[in-house]
Design an enzyme around this catalytic site. Structure first.
Site, PDB file in Angstrom:
ATOM      1  N   ALA A  68      43.374  -4.745  60.074  1.00 52.25           N
ATOM      2  CA  ALA A  68      43.026  -5.636  61.283  1.00 52.25           C
ATOM      3  C   ALA A  68      41.691  -6.229  61.014  1.00 52.25           C
ATOM      4  CB  ALA A  68      42.862  -5.112  62.335  1.00 52.25           C
ATOM      5  N   THR A  69      40.984  -5.841  60.674  1.00 46.29           N
ATOM      6  CA  THR A  69      39.360  -7.020  59.783  1.00 46.29           C
ATOM      7  C   THR A  69      39.889  -8.277  59.767  1.00 46.29           C
ATOM      8  OG1 THR A  69      38.015  -4.794  60.310  1.00 46.29           O
ATOM      9  CG2 THR A  69      37.010  -6.885  59.366  1.00 46.29           C
ATOM     10  N   ASN A 150      38.632   0.047  72.173  1.00 45.95           N
ATOM     11  CA  ASN A 150      38.239   1.215  70.921  1.00 45.95           C
ATOM     12  C   ASN A 150      36.962   2.554  71.449  1.00 45.95           C
ATOM     13  OD1 ASN A 150      36.809  -0.885  70.093  1.00 45.95           O
ATOM     14  ND2 ASN A 150      35.032   0.824  68.798  1.00 45.95           N
ATOM     15  N   SER A 198      46.964  -2.539  62.196  1.00 45.26           N
ATOM     16  CA  SER A 198      46.310  -1.510  61.340  1.00 45.26           C
ATOM     17  C   SER A 198      46.881  -0.834  60.767  1.00 45.26           C
ATOM     18  CB  SER A 198      44.435  -1.472  61.394  1.00 45.26           C
ATOM     19  OG  SER A 198      44.691  -0.404  60.993  1.00 45.26           O
ATOM     20  N   HIS A 200      46.302   2.416  59.845  1.00 43.32           N
ATOM     21  CA  HIS A 200      45.615   3.625  59.536  1.00 43.32           C
ATOM     22  C   HIS A 200      45.696   4.111  61.343  1.00 43.32           C
ATOM     23  CE1 HIS A 200      41.018   2.594  60.222  1.00 43.32           C
ATOM     24  NE2 HIS A 200      41.612   2.048  59.781  1.00 43.32           N
ATOM     25  N   THR A 236      49.419  -9.946  45.567  1.00 43.16           N
ATOM     26  CA  THR A 236      50.134  -9.429  45.356  1.00 43.16           C
ATOM     27  C   THR A 236      50.449  -8.091  45.867  1.00 43.16           C
ATOM     28  OG1 THR A 236      50.333 -10.066  42.753  1.00 43.16           O
ATOM     29  CG2 THR A 236      51.420  -7.434  44.173  1.00 43.16           C
ATOM     30  N   CYS A 317      33.216   2.458  63.599  1.00 42.66           N
ATOM     31  CA  CYS A 317      32.089   1.550  62.548  1.00 42.66           C
ATOM     32  C   CYS A 317      31.053   1.295  63.246  1.00 42.66           C
ATOM     33  CB  CYS A 317      33.087   0.277  63.841  1.00 42.66           C
ATOM     34  SG  CYS A 317      34.790  -0.031  63.198  1.00 42.66           S
TER      35      CYS A 317
HETATM   36  N1  PLP Z   1      40.217  -3.595  66.193  1.00 49.30           N
HETATM   37  C1  PLP Z   1      39.291  -2.365  66.597  1.00 49.30           C
HETATM   38  C2  PLP Z   1      40.285  -2.221  68.445  1.00 49.30           C
HETATM   39  C3  PLP Z   1      39.703  -1.235  65.814  1.00 49.30           C
HETATM   40  O1  PLP Z   1      39.392  -0.330  66.539  1.00 49.30           O
HETATM   41  C4  PLP Z   1      39.530  -0.964  64.758  1.00 49.30           C
HETATM   42  C5  PLP Z   1      38.901   0.142  63.632  1.00 49.30           C
HETATM   43  O2  PLP Z   1      38.150   0.416  63.937  1.00 49.30           O
HETATM   44  C6  PLP Z   1      39.257  -1.963  63.217  1.00 49.30           C
HETATM   45  C7  PLP Z   1      39.898  -3.612  64.576  1.00 49.30           C
HETATM   46  C8  PLP Z   1      39.761  -2.927  62.066  1.00 49.30           C
HETATM   47  O3  PLP Z   1      40.305  -2.214  61.820  1.00 49.30           O
HETATM   48  P1  PLP Z   1      40.732  -2.388  60.048  1.00 49.30           P
HETATM   49  O4  PLP Z   1      39.633  -0.611  59.724  1.00 49.30           O
HETATM   50  O5  PLP Z   1      42.086  -2.038  59.717  1.00 49.30           O
HETATM   51  O6  PLP Z   1      40.290  -3.194  60.063  1.00 49.30           O
END
Ligand code: PLP
Length: 369
Positions: A68-69, A150, A198, A200, A236, A317
């Site tokens: 997602a980042t 989050n 994302s 995971h 890829t 994070c």
């Molecule tokens: N956005 C939110 C709300 C998240 O909780 C997280 C992960 O901590 C992310 C984005 C980032 O996701 P990724 O680890 O897939 O880059």
């Protein structure tokens, strides 16, 4: 082991591990190759796209990313370039994840104007979406609002925001970081042009994510190279991880009722303890944030860890640093220092919640001053 840090990451489902390893072993072709191995890999990609679009209940396309980042960075770098003439105003919230907040700061340095709407107070949930909509004007290029926060679990009504924003300015692009809501909130509550996802966080593999893109919505790529994925994200495609992502999407059960009951039980037990306050409100029921006054988060976290109970001291994070998000939700600095975030998964049982509450009670007895 009692793992209650599922907003940070999740244990992959057994079927996900199997899907990844089966594909690594026997379906290792390059999706761009013209021979049968390539065609088989391409089929996995198609099937995964369908699984994600079905779960989202949206029409459009899926671009696979590293997470997602990357998806959100792609949006915040690529939308301003693709829609240069649509204005320089961006409406967002004051509680976005750093993967949105930090690219936004870069845009501000480049001359974009950002309006950050704060969350509603505990007793006025209705006014939040309206304040977002009020902030949109003729020069608004982009609205970026996360679905579920989050740290506290706060849910934004993306369907209401999307509909009203488009009515006010049809040119404005709506982006949503839906990482914490995907598979946990009903899909009908999410509407957006671009959505970051994302794997995971839903028991899929790490290092794979997606960007949903509605029909007709454009962005300049973040990654240039061999032109894979319609030239929108070169590189890829990791077919094995993508197969694991799709398996997670298909396997995530409907836990609405389960999470509601676990949340109610935990909140009920915690509020019996002196000096424990619940910080979450308007929240997704799989996330509960609370403060144990008089015991710092890290002390409680490591105390629980000795019992093999894993929780978070806030956002994973921020690695122990106060992120400032709790302050946005009206939590004092003192309470933020004592905040604990618990997040459930389909594996969480009532007995886990009871063991956690007992651990917290013992932690209070031992450490409170
Ligand atoms: N956005 C939110 C709300 C998240 O909780 C997280 C992960 O901590 C992310 C984005 C980032 O996701 P990724 O680890 O897939 O880059």
């Amino acid at each position: 082991m009692i793992y209650l840090d599922n907003s940070a990451t999740t244990r992959p489902f057994d079927s996900v591990i199997k899907a990844v390893s089966d594909n690594m072993a026997s379906n290792f072709g390059n999706a761009s190759s013209l021979h049968r191995m390539g065609v088989n890999a391409e089929l996995i990609l198609k099937d995964a796209k369908k699984a994600i679009l079905d779960k989202l209940s949206l029409d459009g396309d899926i671009i696979f990313t590293s997470g997602a980042t990357e998806s959100s960075n792609t949006v915040l770098s690529g939308v301003p370039k693709a829609y240069r003439h649509n204005g320089k105003r961006i409406v967002t919230t004051s509680f976005e994840h750093p993967s949105v907040e930090n690219p936004l700061r870069k845009l501000e340095e480049a001359g974009y104007e950002t309006v950050r709407v704060s969350p509603p107070g505990r007793d006025e949930p209705q006014d939040f979406e309206q304040r977002i909509i009020d902030a949109v004007d003729d020069s608004t290029l982009l609205v970026s609002v996360m679905w579920v926060n989050n740290e506290t679990g706060f849910i934004a009504d993306l369907s209401k925001i999307y509909t009203a924003v488009k009515r006010k300015n049809p040119k404005t692009i709506v982006h949503c970081d839906a990482v914490q809501g995907f598979c946990k909130q009903p899909a009908k509550l999410l509407k957006a042009d671009l959505v970051s996802l994302s794997a995971h966080k839903i028991h899929g593999p790490k290092g794979i994510g997606a960007l949903y893109c509605a029909k007709g919505v454009r962005f300049e790529p973040l990654v240039y190279g061999g032109g894979q994925q319609k030239n929108l994200r070169s590189g890829t495609e990791p077919v094995d991880l993508i197969a694991g992502f799709a398996e997670a999407v298909r396997s995530y059960p409907d836990c609405t009722r389960k999470y509601g009951e676990l949340n109610e039980k935990l909140a009920g037990m915690l509020t019996q303890f002196d000096g424990v306050v619940i910080n979450s409100y308007g929240n997704s029921k799989n996330i509960l944030n609370f403060s144990v006054r008089g015991v710092r988060s890290e002390i409680m976290l490591h105390f629980l860890e000795e019992r093999e109970i894993y929780v978070s001291s806030g956002s994973a994070c921020s690695k122990g640093k106060t992120s400032g998000v709790l302050a946005q939700f009206g939590v004092s600095d003192k309470d933020a220092d004592c905040a604990v975030r618990v997040s459930f998964s389909p594996f969480t049982e009532e007995s886990d919640i009871e063991a956690l509450a007992e651990g917290i009670a013992d932690g209070i007895k031992r450490f409170r001053r």
